[in-house]
Design a protein around this motif. Structure first.
Motif, short mmCIF file in Angstrom:
data_model
loop_
_atom_site.label_atom_id
_atom_site.label_comp_id
_atom_site.label_asym_id
_atom_site.label_seq_id
_atom_site.Cartn_x
_atom_site.Cartn_y
_atom_site.Cartn_z
N PRO B 34 -31.64 59.34 20.50
CA PRO B 34 -31.78 58.09 21.30
C PRO B 34 -30.47 57.45 21.56
CG PRO B 34 -33.53 58.13 19.53
CD PRO B 34 -32.51 59.10 19.20
N MET B 35 -30.23 56.93 22.76
CA MET B 35 -28.82 56.35 23.04
C MET B 35 -28.93 54.95 22.88
SD MET B 35 -27.16 55.99 27.02
CE MET B 35 -26.86 57.80 27.11
N PRO B 36 -28.19 54.48 21.96
CA PRO B 36 -28.04 53.24 21.72
C PRO B 36 -27.58 52.31 22.97
CG PRO B 36 -26.68 54.36 20.34
CD PRO B 36 -26.94 55.16 21.24
N VAL B 37 -28.57 51.40 23.46
CA VAL B 37 -28.41 50.54 24.44
C VAL B 37 -28.42 48.84 23.98
CG1 VAL B 37 -30.96 50.86 24.92
CG2 VAL B 37 -29.16 50.30 26.99
N ALA B 38 -27.72 48.26 24.68
CA ALA B 38 -27.86 46.77 24.55
C ALA B 38 -28.46 46.02 25.80
CB ALA B 38 -26.47 45.91 24.12
N VAL B 39 -29.37 45.22 25.72
CA VAL B 39 -30.10 44.61 26.85
C VAL B 39 -30.16 43.28 26.35
CG1 VAL B 39 -31.79 44.83 28.40
CG2 VAL B 39 -31.53 46.79 27.13
N PRO B 40 -29.03 42.40 26.73
CA PRO B 40 -29.02 40.92 26.54
C PRO B 40 -29.69 40.12 27.54
CG PRO B 40 -26.87 41.51 27.49
CD PRO B 40 -27.76 42.86 27.07
N SER B 41 -30.23 38.81 27.11
CA SER B 41 -31.16 38.18 28.21
C SER B 41 -30.37 37.98 29.39
CB SER B 41 -31.38 36.75 27.49
OG SER B 41 -32.09 36.69 26.25
N PHE B 42 -31.24 38.15 30.39
CA PHE B 42 -30.50 37.97 31.80
C PHE B 42 -30.37 36.45 32.13
CE2 PHE B 42 -31.66 42.06 34.05
CZ PHE B 42 -31.24 42.93 33.01
N PRO B 43 -29.20 36.01 32.20
CA PRO B 43 -28.93 34.42 32.67
C PRO B 43 -29.48 34.31 34.01
CG PRO B 43 -26.99 35.79 33.00
CD PRO B 43 -27.92 36.69 32.52
N ALA B 44 -29.79 32.86 34.40
CA ALA B 44 -30.16 32.61 35.82
C ALA B 44 -29.06 32.05 36.56
CB ALA B 44 -31.32 31.61 35.49
#
Lengths: 178, 451
Positions: B34-44
């Motif tokens: 599995p590829m390590p991926v970062a998915v931080p909160s999407f800002p408004a």
């Protein structure tokens, strides 16, 4: 054990009749309440008057006369064996006494087939029973069939004893046609 | 605001293609790391409040849905946000802090923002980066007409990430119809139920008074074909989702069952019973014309079209036991394709043609078990993917990479156990997961990607 079951079937015959009569309605009725413990019931016998007031032409009457409302099948088979044919011979004779009665033959399977296949297999079983009754002289117009596949097991178990009771063709009385 | 949306698409058109070759998961081979991926909160973009939450709350939830989709695919390992050393502001979306993402060993970064437009619609902007190459892999904008549909925008973002990194279409913006089960197992109450592919937005379509089985999605319409015991007459029905209406498909004298749509959605192939003999027919949904495809005294059922509509795989016991056959769509030239040369007693059922056309999924019955497997349409290359007491009824993800099925437990003493649940497995056979449902569940069917 078998005779006890039979006795329970006898005693709850009226309740079953009521349940069956309701079958046209939705939803399907809950399983019949367990019969009261057979305290003072006489030793069951296969034929003859057992309880007072057996209604002629009732399920109770049929079970008294025929011995059962169902026949059983081998795994993945719809062949009627000698036991099944003997039961259906008696059932046909009984049905011919009540020519106004309509019946539905339910075909059921054990859990060891896939969903669609079991629907087809249950249909084959129900039709095997129907064909046999017709061959014994019962008017085919009185006999409908319905397959439940593996949807309505009689016994919950993943062993041959349970499976053998689930592979069945059951005669359900649907009341008088007139 | 409009200008921003336009600029996204303009940039998309001009974005350089070769970058994604650097960061790529090959899902055509065996098991993958599995590829390590970062998915931080999407800002408004602006602090606007909708009746479904503030734009930044929606952005946080979008990131969670994207994370869950990617994680469940088995192709990605989503890095725990508590490890992050930075948060993403709107300005970072197009200019990520790559060193901060390298410190958490992210190979890919999925970021973006939310924006409530003047017309009340919600834009989810979705960007994918190669962290080590410090390169953009792709960007896209997804607009939900109402913020209520933010989850769909999130699933579309996840599909975009999946397609950018694997080179294949995604499957996250899709739904699952299945049978919800309650009550005594001797007299099961079964209801049609539908939910998003990730289990969200669950709802019941029928009330449970009538036994219903084997729902299947239309490939082209918001319709489901299924079997119902309405008035104790087991027949095939069609459920129209937008109108919430159920319609009997042909008033046949006997049982009709095992329905499935043709790939063009204009006909249904199913079994009709005649005096205990099940044959396969198609019914044209516009003319209601019926056409018989099989003629044998055997059980012929569980038909499923190839995606080009030219062939049908089905199960039949014409050779003595239940096996898989492929015939032309007009019923000609049926050929058996399932053979277990080591076990003559093995049976095969419930074949389903992959939407890619390359494989057929099935239930194999052998050694006292039901297992899910796949084989090529000519019967070669059989591979079993699961191993439990009873796994049955496969259905394909829209991209043909994942299979859903239902698993039945063995009964224990006194009739305990015997429950059923939905599971997914990918084609590697490695990534097996349970799909949470409110109650017991069976007969799943995956929708195509939503329009």
């Amino acid at each position: 054990m078998r005779t006890n079951l039979k006795l329970i079937a006898l005693m709850s015959g009226v309740a079953l009749m009521a349940a069956c009569a309701k079958k046209e309605e939705l939803p399907p009725p809950p399983p019949p309440a367990p019969a009261p413990a057979p305290v003072e019931a006489p030793k069951p016998v296969d034929t003859g008057p057992v309880t007072p007031a057996v209604v002629p032409g009732s399920l109770q009457d049929m079970i008294n006369t025929v011995g059962s409302d169902r026949v059983f099948f081998a795994y993945d088979s719809y062949v009627l064996d000698a036991d099944a044919r003997a039961t259906l011979d008696k059932e046909a004779a009984w049905l011919k006494q009540y020519p106004a009665l309509k019946v539905a033959i339910e075909g059921h399977c054990d859990e060891r087939g896939t969903r669609e296949y079991n629907l087809a297999l249950g249909d084959r079983r129900a039709n095997a029973v129907r064909s046999y009754l017709i061959a014994q002289g019962v008017d085919g117009g009185r006999i409908s069939t319905i397959s439940y596949g593996k949807e309505r097991p009689e016994v919950l178990g993943s062993d041959e004893e349970s499976w053998s009771k689930n592979r069945r063709g059951v005669t359900v009385l649907q009341g008088a046609s007139s | 605001m409009k200008r921003l949306l336009l600029s996204i698409f303009a940039l998309l058109l001009t974005s350089a293609q070769p970058a994604w070759a650097v960061l790529k998961i090959d899902i055509t081979g065996g098991a993958v790391q599995p590829m390590p991926v970062a998915v931080p909160s999407f800002p408004a973009v602006a602090p606007i409040t909708t009746q479904f939450g503030t734009a930044s709350e929606l952005g946080r939830q979008v990131a969670q849905v994207v994370s869950a989709d990617l994680e469940r695919s088995g192709l990605f390992r989503v890095i725990d946000p508590r490890a992050f050393t930075t948060t993403v502001q709107v300005g970072d979306v197009q200019r990520p802090q790559f060193p901060a993402w390298r410190t958490v060993a992210a190979q890919a970064l999925v970021t973006g923002y939310t924006q409530v437009n003047a017309d009340g619609s919600l834009l989810v902007a979705c960007y994918v980066y190669d962290v080590f190459g410090e390169e953009e892999i792709g960007r896209n904008g997804f607009t939900a007409r109402s913020p209520r549909d933010w989850r769909r925008a999130a699933h579309k973002c996840a599909d975009f990430v999946y397609s950018k990194i694997t080179g294949e279409k995604g499957y996250f913006d899709s739904r699952i119809v299945y049978i919800a089960e309650t009550g005594s197992k001797k007299n099961r109450i079964k209801r049609l139920a539908i939910m998003d592919q990730d289990g969200a937005n669950h709802q019941y379509l029928t009330a449970g008074q009538t036994l219903v089985l084997t729902p299947r999605f239309s490939p082209t319409q918001q319709q489901i074909t299924y079997m119902s015991y309405f008035q104790n007459r087991p027949r095939v029905f069609i459920y129209d989702l937008p109108r919430g209406r159920q319609e009997l498909l042909g008033d046949f004298p006997n049982m009709s069952f095992a329905p499935r749509f043709a790939p063009d959605g204009n006909s249904v192939v199913m079994s009709l019973s005649q005096a205990g003999n099940a044959e396969i027919f198609t019914m044209d949904l516009r003319t209601r014309q019926l056409r018989q495809l099989t003629r044998s005294p055997a059980i012929d059922t569980a038909p499923s079209y190839s995606p080009d509509g030219s062939k049908i795989v089905f199960e039949s016991d014409r050779g003595g036991t239940q096996q898989l056959y492929v015939m032309n769509a007009d019923g000609s030239n049926p050929q058996r394709i399932s053979f277990d040369r080591n076990n003559a007693r093995a049976k095969y059922g419930t074949p389903v043609w992959s939407p890619r056309g390359d494989l057929i999924a099935f239930t194999k019955m052998s050694e006292g078990k039901f297992r899910i497997g796949v084989m090529r349409p000519d019967g070669s290359g059989e591979r079993l993917l699961t191993d439990a007491w009873q796994d049955e009824g496969p259905t394909w993800s829209p991209n043909g990479r994942v299979i859903l099925f239902f698993r039945s437990e063995k009964y224990g003493p006194g009739g305990t156990g015997g429950g059923s649940s939905l599971w997914s497995i990918d084609l590697t056979g490695q990534n097996e997961r349970r799909i949470a449902t409110p109650q017991d569940a069976s007969d799943p069917a995956w929708s195509p990607l939503l329009p």
